[in-house]
Design an enzyme around this catalytic site. Structure first.
Site, PDB file in Angstrom:
ATOM      1  N   ASP A 174      35.816  76.878  11.394  1.00  0.00           N
ATOM      2  CA  ASP A 174      36.315  76.599  10.057  1.00  0.00           C
ATOM      3  C   ASP A 174      35.337  77.082   8.994  1.00  0.00           C
ATOM      4  O   ASP A 174      34.130  76.862   9.090  1.00  0.00           O
ATOM      5  CB  ASP A 174      36.543  75.085   9.902  1.00  0.00           C
ATOM      6  N   ARG A 175      35.876  77.725   7.984  1.00  0.00           N
ATOM      7  CA  ARG A 175      35.031  78.198   6.895  1.00  0.00           C
ATOM      8  C   ARG A 175      34.474  77.033   6.084  1.00  0.00           C
ATOM      9  O   ARG A 175      33.293  77.033   5.695  1.00  0.00           O
ATOM     10  CB  ARG A 175      35.842  79.128   5.977  1.00  0.00           C
TER      11      ARG A 175
END
Length: 366
Positions: free
Chosen positions: A86-87
């Protein structure tokens, strides 16, 4: 009804423990979502591939890998990552760099915003996609409201019975667009790049799996053995077919084995009887997808309907003025309540699907 006319809504999928009464905010900041990759083997300390342990905050995995490749003078194809993280999170993940006969780069001079290389170890193999045993999560839910007693009750149930092994929203892209793109791909309307095609194919059969699992939850059989089931061993990808008898039911109850759902493709499903009928009824709503998945060569696979988080623990905290947190207790005044969850999931399972059973969440980061 065609695939184009179906509403793809994660909120419509059934809850194993009923729709939560609790609401909360997820990802107020990257610090609220921490992920640490785990591998089930030791690195050799020698070999052509340099494995680096990377801490990244607020950055996309593919972009970071490309920046590192450019820094050390190799192509992106010579980099290896196990999976995209996940960014909007703080993540710790392995990446491998193919450096035969070359010295280790000086990563102290690496300058990528939000990225640090914490250690580097040589190994004889490239890091493969999916090459993890699991991920360790620490997730903080802020602004927790409503039915706090339900949180303890649900988490204790999850410790014992697990959660539905749904594919999470990440699999389907922003606004579920990977599913619409899958239909366009199968209709011959687009010719995506290889990695995009893989995303669309995976999204299509992942959604059908989610629908099958949702139906099993509604039937109250997602954690029971029924006629025609295919079973998967806990901690393994191995599956087997068996008649449902007292021993099988007991093994399912003890979480030694799990019922599975279909990841459809070429070939005949291992499921029979009621389970096969359910799979066929769902695929009947997606004839374009089923034909397309077979055309692109995807083979039948199975996925466990449930997943048991390991080392699950939690802490309810009160947050006072100035952001100071303390254990939630009577007599103290707090401006908000937050929940800190820690647990490990096997590779391929989604932390957000555990959170889904605990609270209805909104995200402040997009």
């Amino acid at each position: 009804m065609s695939e184009k006319n179906i509403c793809f809504d994660m909120n419509a999928l059934a809850y194993a423990y009923g729709k939560p009464a609790v609401t909360a905010t997820l990802k107020s900041s990257p610090e609220d979502f921490r992920v640490e990759e785990q591998i089930a083997f030791s690195l050799l300390g020698e070999g052509e591939h340099l494995w680096i342990w990377v801490e990244k905050t607020g950055q996309n995995t593919d972009w970071v890998a490309k920046q590192i490749a450019s820094y050390i003078g190799i192509t992106s194809r010579e980099m290896g990552v196990a999976g995209k993280k996940d960014r909007h999170a703080i993540t710790y993940q392995w990446m491998s760099c193919h450096l035969p006969g070359k010295p280790d780069p000086d990563f102290l001079k690496l300058s990528i915003p939000g990225v640090r290389v914490l250690k580097a170890v040589r190994h004889n193999r490239k890091l493969q996609t999916g090459g993890l045993s699991g991920n360790r999560f620490q997730i903080t839910l802020n602004n927790v409201e409503g039915g706090l007693e339900q949180i303890e009750e649900r988490l204790k149930a999850i410790q014992v019975h697990g959660v539905p092994n749904y594919f999470g929203e990440q699999r389907f892209g922003n606004d579920m667009q990977n599913l619409a793109q899958a239909s366009r791909l199968f209709n011959g309307e687009i010719k995506p790049k290889r990695h995009q095609k893989s995303l669309y194919l995976s999204a299509a059969r992942s959604w059908m799996f989610n629908e099958e699992l949702s139906e099993r939850i509604q039937q109250n059989t997602w954690n029971q053995a029924i006629e025609g089931d295919v079973f998967q061993l806990q901690g393994s990808q191995k599956c087997f077919v068996s008649e449902v008898d007292v021993e099988i039911q007991q093994r399912v109850t003890e979480l030694d084995i799990h019922p599975t759902g279909s990841l459809t493709g070429r070939g005949k499903s291992l499921a029979t009887a009621k389970v096969y009928e359910l799979e066929q009824s769902i695929m009947a709503n997606y004839p374009l997808w089923q034909t397309g998945l077979e055309k692109f060569g995807l083979k039948q696979e199975r996925r466990a309907l449930r997943v048991l988080p390991q080392d699950l623990s939690w802490q309810l905290e009160g947050v006072a003025e100035g952001g100071v947190a303390d254990e939630l207790q009577d007599g103290l005044e707090f401006t908000q309540t937050r929940l800190v969850l820690s647990f490990t999931l096997p590779a391929g399972s989604y932390a957000t699907m555990l959170v889904r059973e605990v609270a209805l969440v909104t995200s402040e980061l997009v």
